[in-house]
Design a protein around this motif. Structure first.
Motif, PDB file in Angstrom:
ATOM      1  N   UNK A  99       0.855  -1.183   0.000  1.00  0.00           N
ATOM      2  CA  UNK A  99       0.000   0.000   0.000  1.00  0.00           C
ATOM      3  C   UNK A  99       0.887   1.227   0.000  1.00  0.00           C
ATOM      4  N   UNK A 100       0.437   2.246  -0.698  1.00  0.00           N
ATOM      5  CA  UNK A 100       1.195   3.491  -0.683  1.00  0.00           C
ATOM      6  C   UNK A 100       1.143   4.083   0.722  1.00  0.00           C
ATOM      7  N   UNK A 101       2.253   4.656   1.158  1.00  0.00           N
ATOM      8  CA  UNK A 101       2.384   5.160   2.521  1.00  0.00           C
ATOM      9  C   UNK A 101       2.834   6.608   2.481  1.00  0.00           C
ATOM     10  N   UNK A 102       2.144   7.462   3.208  1.00  0.00           N
ATOM     11  CA  UNK A 102       2.532   8.873   3.293  1.00  0.00           C
ATOM     12  C   UNK A 102       3.375   9.162   4.535  1.00  0.00           C
ATOM     13  N   UNK A 103       3.261   8.351   5.557  1.00  0.00           N
ATOM     14  CA  UNK A 103       3.993   8.572   6.799  1.00  0.00           C
ATOM     15  C   UNK A 103       3.743   7.418   7.752  1.00  0.00           C
ATOM     16  N   UNK A 104       4.084   7.601   9.004  1.00  0.00           N
ATOM     17  CA  UNK A 104       3.886   6.561  10.011  1.00  0.00           C
ATOM     18  C   UNK A 104       3.066   7.135  11.157  1.00  0.00           C
ATOM     19  N   UNK A 122      12.361   4.696   8.302  1.00  0.00           N
ATOM     20  CA  UNK A 122      11.383   3.655   7.981  1.00  0.00           C
ATOM     21  C   UNK A 122      11.205   3.682   6.475  1.00  0.00           C
ATOM     22  N   UNK A 123      11.342   2.517   5.843  1.00  0.00           N
ATOM     23  CA  UNK A 123      11.238   2.445   4.392  1.00  0.00           C
ATOM     24  C   UNK A 123      10.184   1.429   3.983  1.00  0.00           C
ATOM     25  N   UNK A 124       9.649   1.617   2.771  1.00  0.00           N
ATOM     26  CA  UNK A 124       8.674   0.688   2.227  1.00  0.00           C
ATOM     27  C   UNK A 124       9.394  -0.469   1.541  1.00  0.00           C
ATOM     28  N   UNK A 127      11.569   0.679  -1.110  1.00  0.00           N
ATOM     29  CA  UNK A 127      12.695   1.476  -0.622  1.00  0.00           C
ATOM     30  C   UNK A 127      12.443   2.975  -0.687  1.00  0.00           C
ATOM     31  N   UNK A 128      11.203   3.366  -0.531  1.00  0.00           N
ATOM     32  CA  UNK A 128      10.872   4.778  -0.355  1.00  0.00           C
ATOM     33  C   UNK A 128      10.907   5.100   1.133  1.00  0.00           C
ATOM     34  N   UNK A 129      11.554   6.189   1.511  1.00  0.00           N
ATOM     35  CA  UNK A 129      11.656   6.593   2.912  1.00  0.00           C
ATOM     36  C   UNK A 129      10.377   7.339   3.289  1.00  0.00           C
ATOM     37  N   UNK A 130       9.693   6.860   4.339  1.00  0.00           N
ATOM     38  CA  UNK A 130       8.437   7.487   4.756  1.00  0.00           C
ATOM     39  C   UNK A 130       8.525   8.110   6.142  1.00  0.00           C
ATOM     40  N   UNK A 131       9.604   7.862   6.869  1.00  0.00           N
ATOM     41  CA  UNK A 131       9.801   8.481   8.185  1.00  0.00           C
ATOM     42  C   UNK A 131      11.281   8.430   8.527  1.00  0.00           C
ATOM     43  N   UNK A 132      11.726   9.374   9.377  1.00  0.00           N
ATOM     44  CA  UNK A 132      13.132   9.464   9.750  1.00  0.00           C
ATOM     45  C   UNK A 132      13.248  10.281  11.023  1.00  0.00           C
ATOM     46  N   UNK A 133      14.425  10.243  11.640  1.00  0.00           N
ATOM     47  CA  UNK A 133      14.668  11.089  12.807  1.00  0.00           C
ATOM     48  C   UNK A 133      15.696  12.164  12.471  1.00  0.00           C
ATOM     49  N   UNK A 134      15.943  13.044  13.429  1.00  0.00           N
ATOM     50  CA  UNK A 134      16.875  14.154  13.180  1.00  0.00           C
ATOM     51  C   UNK A 134      18.288  13.654  12.915  1.00  0.00           C
ATOM     52  N   UNK A 135      18.675  12.574  13.576  1.00  0.00           N
ATOM     53  CA  UNK A 135      20.017  12.027  13.346  1.00  0.00           C
ATOM     54  C   UNK A 135      20.168  11.577  11.902  1.00  0.00           C
ATOM     55  N   UNK A 150      10.171  11.605  -4.215  1.00  0.00           N
ATOM     56  CA  UNK A 150      11.591  11.566  -4.554  1.00  0.00           C
ATOM     57  C   UNK A 150      12.461  11.031  -3.413  1.00  0.00           C
ATOM     58  N   UNK A 151      11.837  10.487  -2.390  1.00  0.00           N
ATOM     59  CA  UNK A 151      12.604  10.011  -1.226  1.00  0.00           C
ATOM     60  C   UNK A 151      12.923   8.520  -1.347  1.00  0.00           C
ATOM     61  N   UNK A 152      13.507   8.143  -2.455  1.00  0.00           N
ATOM     62  CA  UNK A 152      13.838   6.746  -2.699  1.00  0.00           C
ATOM     63  C   UNK A 152      15.329   6.510  -2.517  1.00  0.00           C
ATOM     64  N   UNK A 153      15.681   5.469  -1.780  1.00  0.00           N
ATOM     65  CA  UNK A 153      17.081   5.238  -1.436  1.00  0.00           C
ATOM     66  C   UNK A 153      17.942   4.929  -2.659  1.00  0.00           C
ATOM     67  N   UNK A 154      17.388   4.244  -3.640  1.00  0.00           N
ATOM     68  CA  UNK A 154      18.180   3.970  -4.837  1.00  0.00           C
ATOM     69  C   UNK A 154      18.426   5.231  -5.654  1.00  0.00           C
TER      70      UNK A 154
END
Length: 296
Positions: A99-104, A122-124, A127-135, A150-154
């Motif tokens: 399922x497409x994910x906008x966030x967590x 957090x990735x789908x 490999x799309x990044x949908x959440x992250x921390x400040x670090x 455009x938040x894809x790791x590849x």
């Protein structure tokens, strides 16, 4: 399927059937017991009423995955119930539903934020990044500055020169990423969903095209599980990475990078704290009432 397993499967089906309200599905008539009748479940699942009855009685034999999916839909099972039904009927979980994910949810974001010295995302399954921390924003990429699509790791690894320059051994990292990505996509049954992404990368980047044609398949446990970065402001960084499943979301995974020494951890923590402070100041400035507003 053993007799005990068949009986357990039948008991579970019966318990899910009797909780449903017939009127909500357009069924009427007097009933001696609560819930849908067996023939009504069979009708909704488009399977034989006799065979479904046998299945509840523990003598229907092992059902196919297609039949189980129909029964899941007929009984309005949740994701957890669907997985349980497959484990009972086939001894394995069902295929992942992408399922497409906008966030967590906020709970998972709080987990990420608590890892103040460990870059975490957090990735789908694609490999799309949908959440992250400040670090992660400090050490890896500031994902907030990019559009969600455009938040894809590849795309980062093969299309962003700054990300490539950070890698201690880009060739090894790239080969590992392509191999594990290929395995993740196949496991989730998402070859068609990532077709456009793969085609774009193959056209735009000869290195990706070369590695993709190697058809190498790797798991996240292969290798030494250490990421080495040449960070432009933090210097040389070594971090151990671990991949975790996200509870209730088999299509998501959480990737955590743990610094291998206290000095690196402290540098990341300080940089992340400074970033949080700057973000808070900007938010405060944006939300502060302007002086002339009070003079109108």
């Amino acid at each position: 399927m053993s007799v005990n397993a068949a009986q357990t499967l039948g008991d579970f089906l019966r318990s899910r059937r009797t909780r449903l309200d017939p009127a909500s599905f357009g069924f009427s008539g007097r009933r001696r017991t609560p819930g849908l009748r067996r023939e009504e479940v069979a009708q909704r699942a488009n399977i034989s009423s006799t065979w479904y009855t046998w299945l509840e009685q523990g003598r229907g034999g092992a059902p196919s995955a297609v039949v189980l999916e129909r029964i899941c839909a007929a009984l309005m099972l949740t994701d957890a119930e669907r997985e349980h039904l497959f484990m009972l009927g086939l001894g394995r979980p069902p295929e992942v539903r992408y399922r497409s994910v906008d966030g967590v949810n906020p709970r998972l974001q709080r987990v990420l934020d608590s890892l103040d010295a460990s870059p975490s995302i957090v990735k789908t399954a694609t490999w799309d990044v949908v959440a992250w921390n400040q670090a992660a924003a400090v050490v890896l990429t500031d994902y907030s500055t990019l559009p969600a699509g455009q938040r894809n790791l590849l795309r980062f690894l093969f299309g962003d020169p700054a990300v490539r320059a950070k890698q201690h051994d880009w060739e090894s990292v790239a080969r590992f990423v392509v191999g594990t990505f290929r395995a993740d996509v196949a496991r989730a049954g998402l070859a068609s969903e990532v077709g456009d992404l793969v085609d774009d990368l193959r056209r735009a980047n000869p290195d990706f095209d070369r590695l993709w044609r190697e058809n190498q398949v790797l798991s996240h446990g292969d290798g030494e599980n250490v990421k080495r970065l040449l960070h432009p402001t933090l210097g040389s960084i070594e971090m151990e990475y671990s991949l975790f499943a996200v509870d209730g979301r088999p299509d998501l995974s959480m990737l955590v990078y743990t610094p291998l020494n206290a000095l690196t951890a402290e540098r990341i923590r300080a940089a992340a704290a400074q970033r949080r402070s700057m973000a808070a100041q900007k938010a405060s400035t944006r939300n502060a009432p302007r002086l002339h507003d009070g003079l109108r």
